[in-house]
Design a protein around this motif. Structure first.
Motif, PDB file in Angstrom:
ATOM      1  N   GLY A 143       1.019  -1.207   0.134  1.00  8.21           N
ATOM      2  CA  GLY A 143       0.090  -0.085   0.044  1.00  8.21           C
ATOM      3  C   GLY A 143       0.857   1.197  -0.032  1.00  8.21           C
ATOM      4  O   GLY A 143       0.315   2.360   0.071  1.00  8.21           O
ATOM      5  N   GLU A 144       1.985   1.193  -0.153  1.00 15.70           N
ATOM      6  CA  GLU A 144       2.991   2.250  -0.218  1.00 15.70           C
ATOM      7  C   GLU A 144       3.422   2.655  -1.855  1.00 15.70           C
ATOM      8  O   GLU A 144       2.987   1.881  -2.823  1.00 15.70           O
ATOM      9  N   ARG A 145       4.146   3.809  -1.912  1.00 10.48           N
ATOM     10  CA  ARG A 145       4.097   4.271  -3.200  1.00 10.48           C
ATOM     11  C   ARG A 145       5.944   4.244  -3.514  1.00 10.48           C
ATOM     12  O   ARG A 145       6.659   4.601  -2.658  1.00 10.48           O
ATOM     13  N   VAL A 146       6.108   3.838  -4.799  1.00 10.74           N
ATOM     14  CA  VAL A 146       7.479   4.005  -5.031  1.00 10.74           C
ATOM     15  C   VAL A 146       7.975   5.311  -5.495  1.00 10.74           C
ATOM     16  O   VAL A 146       6.943   6.022  -6.185  1.00 10.74           O
ATOM     17  N   ASP A 147       9.127   5.888  -4.931  1.00  9.60           N
ATOM     18  CA  ASP A 147       9.379   7.301  -5.277  1.00  9.60           C
ATOM     19  C   ASP A 147       9.652   7.250  -6.742  1.00  9.60           C
ATOM     20  O   ASP A 147      10.457   6.601  -6.967  1.00  9.60           O
ATOM     21  N   LYS A 148       9.169   8.445  -7.407  1.00  6.10           N
ATOM     22  CA  LYS A 148       9.306   8.353  -8.724  1.00  6.10           C
ATOM     23  C   LYS A 148       9.968   9.644  -9.446  1.00  6.10           C
ATOM     24  O   LYS A 148       9.512  10.649  -8.885  1.00  6.10           O
ATOM     25  N   HIS A 149      10.737   9.444 -10.170  1.00  6.35           N
ATOM     26  CA  HIS A 149      11.757  10.884 -10.677  1.00  6.35           C
ATOM     27  C   HIS A 149      11.754  10.473 -12.142  1.00  6.35           C
ATOM     28  O   HIS A 149      12.009   9.515 -12.758  1.00  6.35           O
ATOM     29  N   LEU A 150      11.790  11.806 -13.118  1.00 13.64           N
ATOM     30  CA  LEU A 150      11.749  11.523 -14.458  1.00 13.64           C
ATOM     31  C   LEU A 150      13.099  12.290 -14.890  1.00 13.64           C
ATOM     32  O   LEU A 150      13.456  13.160 -14.504  1.00 13.64           O
ATOM     33  N   LEU A 151      13.777  11.544 -15.711  1.00 13.04           N
ATOM     34  CA  LEU A 151      14.991  11.774 -16.427  1.00 13.04           C
ATOM     35  C   LEU A 151      14.758  12.205 -17.850  1.00 13.04           C
ATOM     36  O   LEU A 151      14.577  10.988 -18.659  1.00 13.04           O
ATOM     37  N   ILE A 152      14.748  13.005 -18.288  1.00 17.06           N
ATOM     38  CA  ILE A 152      14.631  13.423 -19.700  1.00 17.06           C
ATOM     39  C   ILE A 152      15.990  13.428 -20.391  1.00 17.06           C
ATOM     40  O   ILE A 152      16.783  14.319 -20.175  1.00 17.06           O
ATOM     41  N   SER A 153      16.187  12.496 -21.425  1.00 15.28           N
ATOM     42  CA  SER A 153      17.629  12.405 -21.972  1.00 15.28           C
ATOM     43  C   SER A 153      17.366  12.818 -23.521  1.00 15.28           C
ATOM     44  O   SER A 153      16.193  12.978 -24.056  1.00 15.28           O
ATOM     45  N   ARG A 154      18.375  13.141 -23.997  1.00 17.53           N
ATOM     46  CA  ARG A 154      18.655  13.525 -25.267  1.00 17.53           C
ATOM     47  C   ARG A 154      17.724  14.674 -25.804  1.00 17.53           C
ATOM     48  O   ARG A 154      17.221  14.742 -26.911  1.00 17.53           O
ATOM     49  N   TYR A 155      17.730  15.654 -24.964  1.00 19.56           N
ATOM     50  CA  TYR A 155      16.978  16.888 -25.349  1.00 19.56           C
ATOM     51  C   TYR A 155      17.624  17.788 -25.893  1.00 19.56           C
ATOM     52  O   TYR A 155      18.770  18.169 -25.644  1.00 19.56           O
ATOM     53  N   ASP A 156      17.187  18.381 -27.012  1.00 16.98           N
ATOM     54  CA  ASP A 156      17.814  19.408 -28.062  1.00 16.98           C
ATOM     55  C   ASP A 156      16.709  20.759 -27.924  1.00 16.98           C
ATOM     56  O   ASP A 156      15.720  20.501 -28.514  1.00 16.98           O
ATOM     57  N   PRO A 157      16.983  21.620 -27.146  1.00 21.25           N
ATOM     58  CA  PRO A 157      16.280  22.635 -27.047  1.00 21.25           C
ATOM     59  C   PRO A 157      15.826  23.412 -28.470  1.00 21.25           C
ATOM     60  O   PRO A 157      14.679  23.986 -28.746  1.00 21.25           O
ATOM     61  N   ALA A 158      16.558  23.437 -29.482  1.00 21.86           N
ATOM     62  CA  ALA A 158      16.366  23.914 -30.759  1.00 21.86           C
ATOM     63  C   ALA A 158      15.514  23.321 -31.387  1.00 21.86           C
ATOM     64  O   ALA A 158      14.539  23.827 -32.037  1.00 21.86           O
ATOM     65  N   ARG A 159      15.582  21.874 -31.354  1.00 18.19           N
ATOM     66  CA  ARG A 159      14.490  20.882 -32.049  1.00 18.19           C
ATOM     67  C   ARG A 159      13.192  21.099 -31.357  1.00 18.19           C
ATOM     68  O   ARG A 159      12.089  21.013 -31.895  1.00 18.19           O
ATOM     69  N   ALA A 160      13.048  21.538 -30.130  1.00 18.22           N
ATOM     70  CA  ALA A 160      11.899  21.455 -29.355  1.00 18.22           C
ATOM     71  C   ALA A 160      11.264  22.742 -29.519  1.00 18.22           C
ATOM     72  O   ALA A 160      10.125  22.768 -29.958  1.00 18.22           O
ATOM     73  N   ALA A 161      12.036  23.697 -30.061  1.00 17.10           N
ATOM     74  CA  ALA A 161      11.417  25.129 -30.255  1.00 17.10           C
ATOM     75  C   ALA A 161      10.798  25.041 -31.661  1.00 17.10           C
ATOM     76  O   ALA A 161      10.037  25.708 -31.866  1.00 17.10           O
ATOM     77  N   ARG A 162      11.488  24.139 -32.597  1.00 16.49           N
ATOM     78  CA  ARG A 162      11.010  23.977 -34.004  1.00 16.49           C
ATOM     79  C   ARG A 162       9.760  23.145 -33.966  1.00 16.49           C
ATOM     80  O   ARG A 162       9.272  22.716 -35.146  1.00 16.49           O
ATOM     81  N   GLY A 163       9.437  22.326 -32.793  1.00 20.95           N
ATOM     82  CA  GLY A 163       8.284  21.554 -32.746  1.00 20.95           C
ATOM     83  C   GLY A 163       8.532  19.953 -33.138  1.00 20.95           C
ATOM     84  O   GLY A 163       7.778  19.210 -33.428  1.00 20.95           O
ATOM     85  N   GLU A 164      10.053  19.685 -33.509  1.00 17.76           N
ATOM     86  CA  GLU A 164      10.327  18.631 -33.982  1.00 17.76           C
ATOM     87  C   GLU A 164      10.555  17.400 -32.841  1.00 17.76           C
ATOM     88  O   GLU A 164      10.740  16.275 -32.867  1.00 17.76           O
ATOM     89  N   MET A 165      10.279  17.735 -31.488  1.00 22.62           N
ATOM     90  CA  MET A 165      10.407  16.816 -30.250  1.00 22.62           C
ATOM     91  C   MET A 165       9.341  17.600 -29.381  1.00 22.62           C
ATOM     92  O   MET A 165       9.123  18.839 -29.462  1.00 22.62           O
ATOM     93  N   LEU A 166       8.816  16.822 -28.452  1.00 20.00           N
ATOM     94  CA  LEU A 166       7.918  17.285 -27.309  1.00 20.00           C
ATOM     95  C   LEU A 166       8.859  18.249 -26.520  1.00 20.00           C
ATOM     96  O   LEU A 166      10.128  18.254 -26.251  1.00 20.00           O
ATOM     97  N   SER A 167       8.230  19.523 -25.800  1.00 17.38           N
ATOM     98  CA  SER A 167       8.822  20.432 -24.913  1.00 17.38           C
ATOM     99  C   SER A 167       8.869  19.632 -23.666  1.00 17.38           C
ATOM    100  O   SER A 167       8.074  18.465 -23.202  1.00 17.38           O
ATOM    101  N   ILE A 168       9.676  20.178 -22.796  1.00 13.14           N
ATOM    102  CA  ILE A 168       9.876  19.953 -21.263  1.00 13.14           C
ATOM    103  C   ILE A 168       8.314  19.876 -20.679  1.00 13.14           C
ATOM    104  O   ILE A 168       7.824  19.027 -20.020  1.00 13.14           O
ATOM    105  N   GLU A 169       7.712  20.813 -21.108  1.00 17.94           N
ATOM    106  CA  GLU A 169       6.161  21.168 -20.312  1.00 17.94           C
ATOM    107  C   GLU A 169       5.362  20.158 -20.876  1.00 17.94           C
ATOM    108  O   GLU A 169       4.666  19.630 -19.978  1.00 17.94           O
ATOM    109  N   ASP A 170       5.494  19.775 -21.976  1.00 17.69           N
ATOM    110  CA  ASP A 170       4.854  18.742 -22.574  1.00 17.69           C
ATOM    111  C   ASP A 170       4.905  17.400 -22.087  1.00 17.69           C
ATOM    112  O   ASP A 170       3.921  16.755 -21.450  1.00 17.69           O
TER     113      ASP A 170
END
Length: 271
Positions: A169-196
């Motif tokens: 009945g407990e929860r595993v602590d979960k953390h997200l690690l976003i890898s291979r992120y390219d801000p320029a590609r995200a700005a062009r809509g070629e990958m999801l943004s961090i907020e998405d």
């Protein structure tokens, strides 16, 4: 108290093994005693990424089956005295792993180290579920693309249903690690943004690892990127992520290859 961490994703090729090696090395560089455990039976790669492939004599399955003692199978890193590796077997299949055997090994490792980091294989089969079975904390590695995020969402569901903590009945602590992120590609809509990504997964952010050739270069050299080139952008991202994992308050940034310049991410802080 030792912590058991699983590095998982569901989808292959997102950077679980390189992240396991990098975070393990980063924690050791921060003075923690760390063991990284390869659960990818039959397709082991963690020993290659850590430059220890020629030193493997015994493996995880040998220990679970009583063929070897745990200290015989552990490989101490030559560069970082606080870091060790328990490799997977290349010659057996995942059915050779048993829950009882894995439980014994994990409990023994908890007596020896501050951190037990389990490198999960891709998918949701036996090897992956046993890797996360005894976890206190999960690091979900995802690329900023729809298929990777969708698979990560499914893994979150499994963590909430099939772990020992979930059964209590407990929860595993979960953390997200976003890898291979390219801000320029995200700005062009070629990958999801961090907020998405954060909106879809609703999981606290541990770190953002920028796309960089340094990760591949370090893997080919058999050295975790945090040790091979500590000043590189991905190394700084992993070192910061390790500090957050240890409970430190570290401002969330996207390191760049320009020395000394950090891209601030909406003032967001790690949870």
């Amino acid at each position: 108290m030792a912590k058991v961490v699983v590095v998982t994703s569901g989808k292959g090729g997102v950077g679980k093994t390189t992240s396991t090696a990098a975070l393990g090395a980063a924690l050791a560089q921060h003075g923690q005693n760390v063991v990284v455990v390869d659960f990818d039976v039959g397709l082991r790669n963690l020993d290659l990424v850590m430059g220890a492939e020629r030193r493997v004599v015994y493996d995880l399955i040998n220990v679970t089956q009583g063929i070897a003692k745990l200290p015989q199978a552990l490989i101490r890193d030559k560069r970082l005295e606080r870091l060790a590796l328990l490799p997977a077997s290349q010659t057996r299949d995942k059915d050779a792993l048993t829950e009882e055997g894995v439980s014994r090994v994990i409990n023994s490792l908890k007596q020896m180290f501050d951190w037990v980091i389990c490198d999960s294989p891709a998918g949701i089969e036996r090897g992956a579920t046993l890797a996360m079975r005894f976890a206190d904390t999960a690091i979900i590695v995802t690329n900023p693309e729809v298929s990777s995020v969708r698979d990560s969402d499914r893994i979150i569901g499994i963590l909430d249903a099939k772990t020992v903590k979930a059964e209590r009945g407990e929860r595993v602590d979960k953390h997200l690690l976003i890898s291979r992120y390219d801000p320029a590609r995200a700005a062009r809509g070629e990958m999801l943004s961090i907020e998405d990504v954060l909106e879809i997964l609703s999981t606290p952010l541990l770190g953002i690892i920028p796309e960089s050739e340094e990760v591949l270069r370090a893997s080919n050299l058999g050295s975790p990127v945090t040790f091979n080139n500590p000043s590189s952008a991905p190394a700084r991202a992993y070192l910061d992520a390790a500090r957050r994992l240890m409970g430190e308050e570290v401002e969330m940034t996207i390191p760049t290859e320009k020395q000394g310049f950090l891209g601030k991410l909406f003032g967001r802080r790690a949870a």
